[in-house]
Motif scaffolding. Structure first.
Motif, PDB file in Angstrom:
ATOM      1  N   ILE A  84       3.086   2.850   1.705  1.00  0.00           N
ATOM      2  CA  ILE A  84       3.247   3.818   2.799  1.00  0.00           C
ATOM      3  C   ILE A  84       4.715   3.869   3.235  1.00  0.00           C
ATOM      4  N   LEU A 133      -0.995 -10.677   3.504  1.00  0.00           N
ATOM      5  CA  LEU A 133      -1.526  -9.376   3.905  1.00  0.00           C
ATOM      6  C   LEU A 133      -2.438  -8.933   2.761  1.00  0.00           C
ATOM      7  N   THR A 185       0.829  -1.206   0.000  1.00  0.00           N
ATOM      8  CA  THR A 185       0.000   0.000   0.000  1.00  0.00           C
ATOM      9  C   THR A 185       0.868   1.264   0.000  1.00  0.00           C
ATOM     10  N   ARG A 216       7.313   5.597   6.190  1.00  0.00           N
ATOM     11  CA  ARG A 216       7.328   6.268   7.503  1.00  0.00           C
ATOM     12  C   ARG A 216       8.551   5.777   8.276  1.00  0.00           C
ATOM     13  N   THR A 269       5.354  -6.404   7.416  1.00  0.00           N
ATOM     14  CA  THR A 269       4.716  -5.441   6.501  1.00  0.00           C
ATOM     15  C   THR A 269       5.585  -4.203   6.270  1.00  0.00           C
ATOM     16  N   ALA A 288       3.469  -1.694  14.144  1.00  0.00           N
ATOM     17  CA  ALA A 288       2.997  -1.782  12.766  1.00  0.00           C
ATOM     18  C   ALA A 288       1.870  -0.790  12.563  1.00  0.00           C
ATOM     19  N   LYS A 323       9.193   0.000   2.768  1.00  0.00           N
ATOM     20  CA  LYS A 323       9.703   1.247   3.350  1.00  0.00           C
ATOM     21  C   LYS A 323      11.237   1.265   3.412  1.00  0.00           C
TER      22      LYS A 323
HETATM   23  O1  PYC Z   1       3.537  -0.539   9.013  1.00  0.00           O
HETATM   24  O2  PYC Z   1       3.162   1.300   7.887  1.00  0.00           O
HETATM   25  C1  PYC Z   1       3.008   0.092   8.095  1.00  0.00           C
HETATM   26  C2  PYC Z   1       2.158  -0.660   7.136  1.00  0.00           C
HETATM   27  C3  PYC Z   1       1.477  -0.149   6.090  1.00  0.00           C
HETATM   28  C4  PYC Z   1       0.833  -1.191   5.500  1.00  0.00           C
HETATM   29  C5  PYC Z   1       1.118  -2.304   6.194  1.00  0.00           C
HETATM   30  N1  PYC Z   1       1.945  -1.960   7.209  1.00  0.00           N
END
Ligand code: PYC
Length: 403
Positions: free
Chosen positions: A66, A246, A64, A68, A353, A399, A357
């Motif tokens: 993201i 996921l 997705t 961070r 997940t 998470a 990143k």
């Molecule tokens: O930990 O930022 C996260 C995340 C986004 C989607 C799944 N995990």
């Protein structure tokens, strides 16, 4: 006309495999290609990236998007912060627009306990110089007017961890940009090339067997996410990882409503709006282990129920598509990165997940490890050895949603 197509290709079409490479990277996703790119920057270009499907067809193409760095541990926060900083300069470096939107990231707190956890995370983040702070409902409302903050909500919003540098990026552009950069440096990219065996002599991998022939390798790197334990097994390296799916989904494009990433761990929701107007949403990792990327109706029902509690305006939005990807989960929810007991077999695994990143910093640090033989300080805490010495780096509950 043919020449035109040749000029416009992002990277060269795959050729025959050579007999031998200095480095063979297994996995043509964001980590494998970032590593190939940064190896190229180090002047190491006799490199092959082997991908069992098409480039970016694994976890890199099923997330997705993201970004961070507001993690729970100092080790995690420092590491992902280095990654976000690299992402900030990556469009320019790769000369390819990755559409990184640093729209900010809100993790909602719905209980006193969650407020305490967020305050703690904010402190850890700030000590690492990361922009991250606890905010109250008024500021949340100003940042995200569309969010329902009613007192009678099943999950009242008491506050949020606000992380302004967080945001979303175009995930396939990241893969394509790294692939093009690696290709330009001379790295070979071999899609539809499946690794079927690793030949080991005197504690080192000497050759990689594939469905297209066998190649000798100086160093082998596995960047295979959900498939890591299987590749580890071929190398004789046992990894403490389980593979889960996921799931995520996306709505039809709608008018702009949301320009911040919103996450609720307790409601198992994360949601953002893409540049195209689609709402991109996901939930937590499924508890069962599998390699079968099949979604469930239960996921769609539960996610929709929670999303509508936060954003009732989406009641009539239609879902366009849903997907599932494989996540490689480690016991402490932190990655396993670097060397293994097999001298020339390195791994990038255990991401849960978080993998996407970390792509640029994984590439930089693994390339440095290969080029110098030294473990970069940033990844020292994430060695496989920590599970034997009990030096865990627990990112449990940091998470986007619990996993
Ligand atoms: O930990 O930022 C996260 C995340 C986004 C989607 C799944 N995990």
């Amino acid at each position: 006309m043919r020449d035109l197509f040749r000029v416009r290709r992002m990277w060269r079409p795959r050729g025959e495999l050579k007999d031998s490479y200095d480095v063979v990277i297994i996995g043509g996703g964001s980590h494998g290609l970032a590593t190939a790119y940064y190896l190229g920057q180090q002047g190491i270009t006799n490199v092959a990236v082997l991908e069992q499907g098409y480039v970016g067809s694994g976890a890199a193409g099923r997330n997705t998007a993201i970004l961070r760095s507001n993690y729970k541990t100092p080790e995690g926060a420092r590491f992902y912060d280095a990654s976000v900083k690299l992402y900030e300069g990556l469009s320019r470096e790769l000369d390819f627009n990755l559409l990184f939107s640093q729209c900010g990231h809100l993790t909602l707190a719905h209980s006193d306990r969650a407020m305490f956890v967020m305050a703690n995370r904010a402190e850890v983040n700030q000590l690492e110089g990361i922009d991250s702070r606890l905010i109250g409902p008024d500021e949340i409302k100003a940042l995200c007017p569309a969010l329902r903050l009613a007192d009678d909500a099943e999950y009242p919003v008491m506050g949020a961890l606000y992380h302004p540098p967080g945001g979303i990026i175009r995930h396939d552009a990241v893969v394509w940009g790294f692939a093009r950069g690696a290709d330009r440096a001379g790295v070979e990219i071999h899609p539809y090339t499946q690794v079927t065996g690793l030949e080991r002599v005197n504690g080192r991998i000497v050759a990689v067997r594939t469905n297209r022939g066998t190649v000798r390798a100086g160093t082998v790197i596995s960047a295979t996410a959900g498939w890591s334990t299987l590749i580890g097994e071929l190398a004789g390296v046992a990894l403490p990882i389980t593979t889960h799916i996921l799931q995520a989904c996306v709505t039809e494009p709608l008018k702009p409503l949301l320009d911040v990433v919103v996450v609720s761990s307790q409601m198992h929701v994360y949601i953002s709006q893409s540049d195209r107007g689609e709402f991109v949403m996901g939930s937590e990792i499924e508890p069962w282990t599998t390699y079968r990327m099949q979604g469930t109706l239960n996921f769609l029902q539960e996610l929709s129920r929670h999303v509508l509690e936060l954003f009732p305006q989406l009641e009539h939005a239609r879902l366009l598509r849903a997907w599932a990807g494989l996540c490689d989960l480690s016991p402490d929810y932190s990655p396993i990165l670097g060397a293994t007991e097999v001298g020339n077999f390195h791994i990038s695994a255990g991401w849960g997940t978080y993998g996407f990143k970390a792509a640029p910093i994984v590439g930089v640090t693994l390339a440095e490890l290969v080029a110098t033989g030294r473990v970069p300080e940033l990844i020292a805490p994430f060695s496989l050895e920590r599970f034997y010495t009990d030096d865990l780096v627990s990112e449990l509950a940091a998470a986007a949603v619990s996993h």
